[in-house]
Each structure stands twice: as C-alpha cells, then as structure tokens.
Scaffold this motif. Structure first.
Motif, PDB file in Angstrom:
ATOM      1  N   ASP A 137       0.831  -1.203   0.000  1.00 34.82           N
ATOM      2  CA  ASP A 137       0.000   0.000   0.000  1.00 34.82           C
ATOM      3  C   ASP A 137       0.867   1.255   0.000  1.00 34.82           C
ATOM      4  N   LYS A 164      -3.046   6.583   2.952  1.00 35.01           N
ATOM      5  CA  LYS A 164      -2.590   5.257   2.516  1.00 35.01           C
ATOM      6  C   LYS A 164      -3.556   4.788   1.427  1.00 35.01           C
ATOM      7  N   ASP A 198      -4.242  -4.224   2.566  1.00 38.82           N
ATOM      8  CA  ASP A 198      -5.397  -4.454   3.447  1.00 38.82           C
ATOM      9  C   ASP A 198      -6.729  -4.097   2.792  1.00 38.82           C
ATOM     10  N   GLY A 200      -8.068  -1.089   2.093  1.00 40.96           N
ATOM     11  CA  GLY A 200      -8.763   0.110   2.535  1.00 40.96           C
ATOM     12  C   GLY A 200      -7.971   1.380   2.300  1.00 40.96           C
ATOM     13  N   GLY A 202      -6.691   4.710   3.867  1.00 41.21           N
ATOM     14  CA  GLY A 202      -6.393   5.093   5.238  1.00 41.21           C
ATOM     15  C   GLY A 202      -5.908   6.525   5.337  1.00 41.21           C
ATOM     16  N   ASN A 228      -7.938   3.469   9.662  1.00 42.64           N
ATOM     17  CA  ASN A 228      -8.488   2.655   8.578  1.00 42.64           C
ATOM     18  C   ASN A 228     -10.008   2.576   8.748  1.00 42.64           C
ATOM     19  N   VAL A 254     -10.081  -4.728   8.563  1.00 43.41           N
ATOM     20  CA  VAL A 254      -9.113  -3.734   8.067  1.00 43.41           C
ATOM     21  C   VAL A 254      -8.747  -2.844   9.260  1.00 43.41           C
ATOM     22  N   ASP A 256      -6.715  -0.505  12.262  1.00 40.24           N
ATOM     23  CA  ASP A 256      -5.782   0.591  12.450  1.00 40.24           C
ATOM     24  C   ASP A 256      -4.411   0.032  12.854  1.00 40.24           C
ATOM     25  N   ASP A 287     -10.975   0.107  16.185  1.00 37.41           N
ATOM     26  CA  ASP A 287     -10.552   1.240  15.372  1.00 37.41           C
ATOM     27  C   ASP A 287     -11.130   2.532  15.923  1.00 37.41           C
TER      28      ASP A 287
END
Length: 382
Positions: A137, A164, A198, A200, A202, A228, A254, A256, A287
């Motif tokens: 990522d 991200k 992952d 996602g 971020g 995330n 997903v 953090d 999260d």
C-alpha cells in the motif's frame, strides 16, 4: 545554536532520520504487514530547503514464531513444533521533497515478500508453506515544522497528515494442502499476516520531535497512527472451517495501526552516530473511526531499539535492531463475542518475533541546506 552546532547536529539528524523505516512494523502476525510512515519517527530528515530532495531505500526483516496469549508465552508450541513461522521481507523506496524551508512532502512505495509455514492451515498433520509478494500500500503525506529551521532552534516539532492507498493485493492466494474436497489441495487466500495490502483507504497522522539536551546528546521521539475506516475487506479467512465457533472470523478486518518511539542519540564522531531508544508498536482491538468487525489479531510489542548510522556528505547508511522485551496479544472483539455466546473463556494467540533488522541508505540532492538566519550564525564562520 551556531553554525558550528548545526554541523555537529547534522549527523545526528541524519541518524534519527535513517532509523525511522520500521515505524509501525509489528514483530509478527499481529500486524497485517510491514508498515512505515512517510516522514518517520524523526522528521529531521525533512529539514530540506525549498527544492531539496532526499531519496532513501529501507529494508526490514523479521521471523515470527513465539506464540503469546495476553502477555504469556506458550513455549510448548515451539517445543512441539506446532508453531506458525512467518518470514517477512520489506523494501520501502522513499522520496522527501522540500516544498519550502518548513513544508515538506513524502512518498513511500513499499514492496514485500512473505512466507508462512504452519500445520493448522494444512490439515494439522503436515507442515506446508504459503507465499505472497508484490507492491504494497503506497503512502504519501505533507508535513510542517512548527519552528523555522533557519533560526537553528535547539529543538523542533513536525506534524504531518497523509493517506494510505489500497494499491497492495489484499486477496493474495496460494495452495493449501489437505483441506480441499476429499482432503486434497485447494487455492485459498493467504493468512491476513502475509497479505500484501489491506484493501482500505487510510489516513495517517504523525507528530515528531528532537531536542538538544547537551552538545553531544539529543532526545528524539514521535508518534504515528493509521486510521483505517473500512471495517472488512470481504476476503474470506476460512477460519470457520477450523471450528464452528469461529464463524464471526470468516472475513478479514481492516484494522488501524500505531507506533510510538522515544530515545537518545549521541555523535561518536563526525561520521558515526549511535542511538538507543524504546518503541511501542501495535494493532488496536478497536478502530478509532468506523467498525471493528471481522478477523484481526490485535497486539502490541515493546522493544528496545539500538541503532548506528554512518554519514559522509550527502550519503548515509544506518542499521537498527529493535529487540522485543514485552509482547501482548489481547482478546479481540470476536474473542469476546465468542466468550459471551458460549460462556467459555476465549483468547486467540499470535506469533511474534524476537527482533527486527532494519537497514537503510539515503542520499540528499542539491538544495538540501537550509539558509540560516544571519543573526544565528557564528560570526567567525560567515
């Protein structure tokens, strides 16, 4: 601080900058993958004049194999040869650009190669290995120095925000043996700990600082958090096939990630600088933003982090080896859900490494020198 002090400080700042690549890299299958921030724990590498550029390449490696539930190790896993063994290699290619003397931007392009050896994922009777590799990522951020570096403050703080991007493959697959139809092989997604991405988008937030304590001793530190928001990525774990009580862990979460570092740095010579600090990396149970459902292995690692850096002009080479002194795998949300539903204690385990090896090289290009405030310069060096 005089211009002479700046020259003395320069290798320290490079040292602190070069020790940052492993930020966020939890030591084992707690973290989904290696993760480093754009600016690192020590933003001094971003003391670049307008138009200045610093390129670096960072390599990290660990082998995770020691299993923990809570803070208690399960040594019988290694003794009975039932442990899960992850080998993880990561390379980050980083570019930091001076937008002005106080504003900077960074881009991290990461790549990984991971292997995972286990019994339980292959019918429990035969150990086999799964594999993943590729672009991970990508991250970028923009940061700002709270004090003007040209005024040569004895300390400074940088803050940065970034993103991200889900460029890494979060659906990597390999062959799993003895688990398919009639006990044959079957292609399945690899474990979350060796997935390349992952899945996602971020948001990253960082705060970092350094402070001169004496002419030969510097304090450094900082914190990093990856938010995330996405709850799950839809990738099946097949954990429900191991036991019906793991139905709530059938899809990957997903999560953090975070990291905090604090330490001291000392220049032994104009070229050699050493550092000694502590770092705390982990994956939280919940999260901060968005849901926290699906399967994750929350956990954290406290490590002692010694490092050594060699600098020569615009070139720098560094080595750091964080050694774990405390490892914890707390109950996840799915553990707590299962415990409440069954009335029986439930706490999953995770494998951790003893240490991480970090090696980095960097090179600064033209324009990297900050123009000093004339009133702050040593008059004999003007």
């Amino acid at each position: 601080m005089t211009q002479h002090s700046l020259r003395r400080l320069s290798p320290v700042l490079v040292c602190l900058a070069m020790l940052i690549p492993s930020l966020g890299s939890a030591q084992g299958c707690v973290a989904i993958r290696h993760f480093s921030s754009c600016t690192g724990t020590h933003p001094e590498n971003n003391i670049l004049a307008k138009g200045g550029l610093m390129l670096s390449a960072n390599y990290r490696y660990f082998k995770s194999f020691r299993h923990f539930r809570g803070t208690e190790e399960e040594p019988d896993r290694v003794a009975n040869e039932t442990e899960v063994i992850n080998h993880s290699h990561a390379w980050d290619f980083v570019a930091t650009y001076g937008i002005s003397d106080r504003w900077f931007a960074s881009l991290v392009i990461p790549t990984v190669i991971n292997t995972r050896s286990s019994l339980y994922e292959h019918g429990r009777d035969q150990r086999n290995t799964t594999f993943s590799r590729g672009l991970a990522d990508i991250r970028w951020n923009v940061g700002y120095w709270l004090q003007d570096p040209a005024s040569l403050p004895k300390g400074n703080v940088a803050i940065a925000l970034g993103m991200k991007l889900p460029t890494g493959n979060y659906q990597a697959t390999d062959i799993f043996y003895n688990v398919g139809p009639e006990g044959g092989p079957e292609v399945r997604p690899v474990d979350q700990s060796i997935q390349v991405g992952d899945g996602g988008f971020g948001v990253t937030a960082e705060i970092q600082f350094y402070r001169e304590l004496s002419p030969s001793l510097f304090l450094y530190g900082g914190g990093f958090y990856l938010f995330n928001p996405r709850e799950t990525n839809g990738v099946r774990t097949f954990r429900e096939t191991l036991s019906p009580i793991l139905q709530n862990e059938a899809v990957m979460s997903v999560p953090d990630q975070y990291s905090v570092r604090l330490g001291l740095s000392h220049p032994f010579s104009p070229a050699i600088t050493g550092s000694l600090g502590a770092r705390f990396d982990g994956v939280p149970v919940k999260d901060v933003i968005g849901g926290s459902g699906g399967f994750r292995r929350p956990g954290n690692v406290l490590a002692i982090d010694p490092g050594l850096t060699y600098t020569s002009g615009p070139f720098a080479l560094s080595l750091s080896v964080p050694v774990a002194v405390r490892r914890e795998r707390p109950q996840s949300l799915t553990d707590l859900e299962t415990q409440e539903a069954t009335g029986q204690p439930r706490a999953g385990d995770a494998a951790f490494a003893d240490y991480v090896i970090n090696v980095a090289v960097a090179y600064r290009f033209g324009g990297s020198g900050v123009k000093l405030d004339p009133e702050k310069q040593d008059p004999f060096n003007r």
